[in-house]
Design an enzyme around this catalytic site. Structure first.
Site, PDB file in Angstrom:
ATOM      1  N   ASN A 129      25.498  17.251  -8.397  1.00 59.37           N
ATOM      2  CA  ASN A 129      25.363  16.056  -8.812  1.00 59.37           C
ATOM      3  C   ASN A 129      23.952  15.616  -8.745  1.00 59.37           C
ATOM      4  O   ASN A 129      23.264  15.924  -7.945  1.00 59.37           O
ATOM      5  CB  ASN A 129      26.128  14.993  -8.052  1.00 59.37           C
ATOM      6  CG  ASN A 129      27.552  15.212  -8.222  1.00 59.37           C
ATOM      7  OD1 ASN A 129      28.136  15.470  -9.163  1.00 59.37           O
ATOM      8  ND2 ASN A 129      28.528  15.503  -7.130  1.00 59.37           N
TER       9      ASN A 129
ATOM     10  N   SER B  38      30.045  18.128  -3.745  1.00 59.51           N
ATOM     11  CA  SER B  38      31.267  17.158  -3.771  1.00 59.51           C
ATOM     12  C   SER B  38      32.074  17.629  -2.488  1.00 59.51           C
ATOM     13  O   SER B  38      31.955  18.754  -2.164  1.00 59.51           O
ATOM     14  CB  SER B  38      31.900  17.600  -5.009  1.00 59.51           C
ATOM     15  OG  SER B  38      33.299  17.204  -4.801  1.00 59.51           O
TER      16      SER B  38
ATOM     17  N   ARG C 244       0.943  -1.215   0.085  1.00 58.45           N
ATOM     18  CA  ARG C 244      -0.071   0.086  -0.134  1.00 58.45           C
ATOM     19  C   ARG C 244       0.839   1.319   0.010  1.00 58.45           C
ATOM     20  O   ARG C 244       0.459   2.375  -0.554  1.00 58.45           O
ATOM     21  CB  ARG C 244      -1.012   0.048   1.425  1.00 58.45           C
ATOM     22  CG  ARG C 244      -1.899  -0.913   0.907  1.00 58.45           C
ATOM     23  CD  ARG C 244      -3.144  -0.832   2.322  1.00 58.45           C
ATOM     24  NE  ARG C 244      -3.930  -2.058   2.060  1.00 58.45           N
ATOM     25  CZ  ARG C 244      -4.873  -2.634   3.078  1.00 58.45           C
ATOM     26  NH1 ARG C 244      -4.623  -2.068   4.280  1.00 58.45           N
ATOM     27  NH2 ARG C 244      -5.779  -3.240   2.849  1.00 58.45           N
TER      28      ARG C 244
ATOM     29  N   ARG D 279       8.170 -28.589   4.595  1.00 52.00           N
ATOM     30  CA  ARG D 279       9.022 -27.416   5.402  1.00 52.00           C
ATOM     31  C   ARG D 279      10.554 -27.110   4.876  1.00 52.00           C
ATOM     32  O   ARG D 279      11.173 -28.213   4.571  1.00 52.00           O
ATOM     33  CB  ARG D 279       9.070 -27.326   6.801  1.00 52.00           C
ATOM     34  CG  ARG D 279       9.494 -26.084   7.466  1.00 52.00           C
ATOM     35  CD  ARG D 279       8.429 -25.135   7.713  1.00 52.00           C
ATOM     36  NE  ARG D 279       7.491 -25.427   8.596  1.00 52.00           N
ATOM     37  CZ  ARG D 279       6.282 -26.242   8.431  1.00 52.00           C
ATOM     38  NH1 ARG D 279       5.733 -26.370   7.213  1.00 52.00           N
ATOM     39  NH2 ARG D 279       5.477 -26.519   9.269  1.00 52.00           N
TER      40      ARG D 279
ATOM     41  N   LYS E 210      30.337  21.418  -8.294  1.00 54.45           N
ATOM     42  CA  LYS E 210      29.591  20.258  -8.640  1.00 54.45           C
ATOM     43  C   LYS E 210      27.884  20.365  -8.240  1.00 54.45           C
ATOM     44  O   LYS E 210      27.844  20.898  -7.148  1.00 54.45           O
ATOM     45  CB  LYS E 210      30.082  18.963  -8.176  1.00 54.45           C
ATOM     46  CG  LYS E 210      31.359  18.388  -8.709  1.00 54.45           C
ATOM     47  CD  LYS E 210      31.278  18.233 -10.220  1.00 54.45           C
ATOM     48  CE  LYS E 210      30.532  16.876 -10.357  1.00 54.45           C
ATOM     49  NZ  LYS E 210      31.301  15.560  -9.804  1.00 54.45           N
TER      50      LYS E 210
END
Lengths: 470, 470, 470, 470
Positions: D298, D290, D137, D329, D296
């Site tokens: 990312n 970074s 759910r 089993r 950077k």
């Protein structure tokens, strides 16, 4: 020539005479080898091209006579399959040489309308789906035969008592019929799963270069509808060049079928153990021998079913990992499906066929089942005894009492029944007659019979009319 | 006829004319298809039987003339391979029909000494090991060619600057030579790994029915030694019928080789992107076209390398799961190896060959590399600038300053160099000349050159003399 | 309280602060849980930062007193690990918050030299390698204990006859000592494999942002050497940010160890079957009970060894697929290693520990082994009989004769020995005394003893001095 | 402090009592961590025991007041979860200590009716199914949010042209809306798949020791019905202790969801490349930085989505291989599910959440899309030009003409449009105005708009009312 009728002629169950052997043949069936042969694949790609031409003629996109000219050449026999494979491998795309070869075959007037508006992946994916449809139908039939064999065992052995084994130890009694009913219910669910694939999973691929059908202008949706109709495959809401959940579902289903077969085969292999000996594979000539041990009778079908299933399972992560496809055409993932998807279905067919043969020829040793039931000196009835005492002393007290009685029986190397019969607490609750009943496996089967009936009914519902075993 | 010389004649790299195509051919090489063909496998099983007879004759276990008679019939051409495959599949053991067929071929006087003291699995496993030895040698040669191509690129592009890319974003400069040196080092390690397999992993299987060599009485160890000598394979300390760590190691190595090739191929595929365009696959005729888009030049070799590698990777879990084998002979796990091990090595060969072709024909666009380096307006030098400032202001302060400068450059859509040149703090530390140097990719390569040399040296050490590319 | 409403109250999206157990604990050992805990990982990352500072001070790259200041703060206890994990998860990089936190801890004067010249992946990979080194050493010790238990069984049961079982059927006799010797040899090879990882596989990662060490100018190689020395890990020829063959090898080795343990555990589980009963797990309190069946004594260690091994095997394809890493830093593959590599080693430790416990407490039922040997009425000696006849009548003729005798024995429900004793051909070759010997399992063991000695010797060679079992 | 000595102090073999984070947390969500925590699992097992008591009271099997007494103690807070985990691990069965602890908690009068007629696996499997129901759910809700984000992008960018990319090369134009519509359709199908699990897959487990419900005598089926009703889970036709196709299907579905998410994330990551720059992850603080490169940004969510998905995919072969379960089993297969199934759902939730965050915050750069479309100098319209010419000259002739024109444009470093405009054959067929239209991406979108509408409609059908993005 409709796509439906374009079955490769030799799909009769005989191995194609022009094909030499491949090491995978051991793990599949001749019928499946043909469905996934290079020749059939070429035919399925040509089925796509033929259906496309007809669909476009019906939509007024290409001339009807051109479509006829194209359709008349869409026969694998006209194509040099080896050359196509070689060029296709080099190009990383088998549709490219196919379209060229088909174009060369078609009359000049119609040549310009070959492969109109489609892209290579449309051809290759739809061909795979046509092969998958055939393969899935074959699997359904194979599994119906497995189910029929299970059903027969379940009915015949409804009241054949057998040790129930948990963690490989005797637990409480079952019947051989109940075990077979589990195999049956498992098989029935696989048939249902395979049937469900036809609606949403095995569908036409048609989107053109980048999934817009741009090359068809406004006619894309009409052509797509016609194409699906020609091929007898459902049309999905969108092309799915890099949306591979359907392929993953197809292969996952093959994997689940294979796992189910391996479960049955493993049960049987365990029952054939020298020390157990409750069933044996039916002997059919050279079956189950050894190159050095003259007495051996090996459960060959069970073993090869497990091996084939394991190989099928190996394809699942390949196809699942291949779901991660880049933008509008994949860099390696899609291409790996060309081998992995046929392998998945082929190995699965091998597993199912081995289980079918196994169950169709199985020999049950009812006497041995009974001897084995007695091996523990009645301790297999320990739970039965517990539950017979529980209403009067509580389950956990009864459990302790019976555990102690089992320990005493072990120590004194005697029977649990004897120990119980001498126990005052037990005798205060159970008469000797009631105690006798506790140790009768047939009196401690609970709902086993109802479960068998339920499994049988469900199978008959799903496979109607269900096939007969011979 | 020694086992060593018993190479199947057609192993020349040409596809066997009598073999029709199989869908897997696209993902392997003709040479590997021959090594793992049904015909070669039969020959390798016969190599075992021949070597066994000789080994036993030398040990005085069977008469020398009987051994000669047996050896003279150990030729695959004398056997109906299709029939053998069919019977072997039915029996779940190909050695059984083989021994029968060989026995029928051998002169009556010697017939009784065929397959003396061995079990089916001895034949099948040793045959697989002989095939594996050939396959591993082929892979070593293929990888040497890959390495040679990498070496050539590494040397040629030692000083060709290129954007280093982390998480697909420009990071700091590297050289194309350094990238090739990584491919080289990766390839060298795979060659070393494969070479190591010959000592402990690719070994004789010889134990008789249950691994005691009981059928040979006291002569077991002598025969085993002789057998290993005849076959030119090491003799392990114990038979290993159900101890499959060696097989797992062999296939794991194939998987690691494949993964390595896929890494190289993926790098190349990313570099061929329309927006990147730093390399292209060399055109060789039909290479890389599309069935509908005339402008396309697809990285076919890279794609098919990835696909072949993915298929090889799919065999690894099959063989690893198959390690769990029951008692003295496996129920399905071993049998699954018959397909999975050849597949592992075959698909790996396919991946290596595609990468070899890819690198041998690669076209590098040095100019485009330079243009791309400039795409970020100098931000690819952000770390260089940070480290130029760090000795005076500390790394973390410098980091903050440069981060702010980058943000300003983004906002003002200008160059980081310009922003830096106008920054008082920067200018208090760096002269304009020093700043210039910071933004020169060739001045910020650290140990790249040393790493390239190191990779080159290691390769030459491992592959001596290393092959030349053409 | 309905099941539906029984939602755990804290299901508000906040993590429960008091949680101390994890579902994986069942499948590993406390020692391994600590090696791979979040706390230890932070310490290993700090070990890297400390070693880096020292390495750089020694190379004159940063001031010695700054290095001291940094080193003094590299203690996990000073860091809020929960916060670090949360920020690291958000950033997709745990080194980023770590470096920030460490920088904040360090004296202002030294603060600027934290993490000098390194990149996040240097920290994370080297920390993982430090953890791997510890984990591999633990596995070596665990396996030495497994080996010692096997050795003890092999020596004690050198002459304990037992049915050899192929394809789950009685084949020819072995000894329980030989079976244990196989487990021993398998275990010894795994120890050797693990030991070999220390040279080439478990190495420092140090390359800076894009693998050039550019931030260190000319000092890169010197710092790298120093760093490796400080950490006591080998320095590889090149940084390996996206060259993951070493990680794949590490995890493949874990997988092979796990598969080996599962093989042993499966053998034991099969031997504990009610119908076989040749061994049992030693009882240690609650061991092996059932919640409902009082008589049960389940092979819990064997079962959980198999389960743990299967989980370890599940990590192999993850890491193998993760080898395909993009350019200079991976997009998802590397990151998946953060869970998969610790899982691989942890689950493997779980499997080894269960097998150790299993073998240390195993109870062998020699009498039952003997009873089982007799189950087939002497047919387990069918090969022995064949080979006794073969020198006089040829192996294939003898095979046929004995096969027919077995069939007769089956049909007449009698003993093979009796049938043989009445057979003129047999009696023409074998005296009654010789026939007696044929049916004595201890007389048909071939080289079993030599194989046991060989396995014992090899273990003592590899594990010196080898540990004692208690 | 050397690295070597930096062992975490508590490495004494005791588990750290204060541990609150686990390395897997990075790859899942807090909500899912709670659903699969040890505490919740205990609660779900107690939910089973409570429902069982009520079901049996309603069937008259146990007294109503006993049931009430039991139900009142079925609260995880009353149980020492750590101790239970430890004992459960030792016993290889968590239900055993749970039943004991619950029995101790319950009033003496009712104590005897705890766990009446059930077996450990009934408790454990049903608890897992209750957890799975909650997890599925949650996944449905998460995916609805993903779908809503896709829908929003699809609608907003219906007419935003973008390069369609096949094999990473520009192919023909699409719209960003169409790309989002593919993500939407993929997501919608996953929601549908998850919803379907509730009917046949997520069901009660109830069979007693060996699947006969023997301990309940004739009342088995009634109690089973009541139990299912109490729990709000469907009752299957048979117990399924060792028939694990349902579990395989559940995990396969998680795998397919994960693969789908990874596809979306990979598309986004590719679009964020520095050279492509068509989308960026929305910045939210520390996002995407970074440790060493200040510039950077990312694509962290994309990367971590891929990583989480890869981990989820790793569980699929574990669970598929675990389908092969022995008799009544399993010996290891079932037990491996205890970790693998929660992992599958947990990692999948992690992947979905990352994609949701990714798409909810995505920044599209329409201008850059347009710039990129123009990169090939009109060659992205090569198919459009071909199809514009094809009605008059045939598709294959047109293809050749356009291919030659592309080659010329490459050679002369000019625009395809210019070359086409100068080509007599082209100009004999197309006016300049028509030619203009050919090179307008918005005029070559075919059915893109219809496909978008279709994807939107299907989503609204499946998710009703569909959630709003914020």
């Amino acid at each position: 020539l409709t796509a439906e009728s374009a079955r490769v002629p030799s799909a009769s169950g005989k191995r194609d005479a022009t094909r030499t052997v491949h090491r995978h043949d051991t793990f599949t069936t001749p019928e499946m080898s043909i469905i996934f042969s290079a020749e059939t694949r070429v035919q399925r790609m040509l089925d796509f091209e033929a259906a496309l031409a007809k669909a476009e003629a019906r939509a007024g996109v290409i001339p009807a006579e051109s479509a006829d000219a194209i359709v008349s050449k869409c026969r694998a026999q006209l194509v040099d399959v080896s050359k196509l494979e070689e060029e296709g491998a080099a190009a990383g795309a088998h549709a490219i040489p196919l379209v060229r070869m088909l174009t060369e075959l078609v009359d000049e007037s119609a040549r310009g309308f070959v492969h109109w508006g489609a892209t290579s992946q449309d051809v290759v994916d739809t061909a795979l789906m046509l092969q998958a449809r055939d393969a899935v139908r074959v699997l359904e039939e194979q599994l119906s035969a497995v189910g029929a064999a299970c059903l027969s065992l379940a009915e015949r052995h409804r009241r054949t008592p057998m040790a129930g084994r948990t963690l490989l130890q005797h637990a409480s009694p079952i019947t051989f019929g109940l075990k077979a009913a589990h195999w049956l219910a498992l098989t029935t669910r696989q048939i249902r799963r395979l049937k469900e694939l036809h609606d949403e999973t095995i569908v036409v691929q048609f989107g053109g270069a980048v999934g817009t059908l741009a090359a068809l202008g406004d006619a894309g949706m009409v052509v797509a509808d016609n194409l699906a109709e020609e091929l007898g495959l459902p049309l999905p809401d969108l092309p799915w060049h890099t949306d591979r959940d359907r392929v993953a579902e197809l292969v996952a289903t093959a994997g689940i079928v294979s796992g189910s077969m391996a479960k049955i085969a493993t049960d049987v292999a365990l029952l054939t153990q020298t020390e157990v000996g409750e069933v044996a594979e039916g002997s059919s000539g050279a079956h189950g021998g050894s190159s050095t041990m003259p007495q051996k009778r090996n459960p060959v079908d069970a073993i090869m079913a497990v091996a084939s299933a394991r190989l099928a399972l190996g394809t699942v992560p390949v196809v699942f990992n291949a779901m991660v496809q880049e933008h509008e055409r994949s860099v390696g993932g899609w291409q790996s499906e060309w081998a992995a998807v046929p392998d998945a279905l082929s190995f699965t067919a091998g597993a199912v066929e081995r289980v079918r043969s196994l169950l169709a020829n199985i020999e049950a040793d009812i006497e041995r089942m009974r001897i084995n039931l007695d091996m523990t000196g009645g301790q297999i009835a320990a739970e039965a005894l517990t539950m017979a005492l529980a209403p009067r002393m509580g389950r956990h007290e009864a459990y302790r009492l019976v555990a102690a009685a089992c320990a005493r029986a072990d120590k004194e190397k005697t029977d649990l029944r004897a120990v119980a019969a001498q126990d005052d607490k037990v005798r205060g609750i159970l008469t000797l007659e009631e105690l006798e009943r506790v140790f009768d496996p047939l009196s401690y089967l609970g709902s086993a019979d109802a479960f068998i009936s339920s499994a049988v009914a469900r199978f008959k519902e799903v496979v109607e009319p269900y096939p007969k075993t011979t």
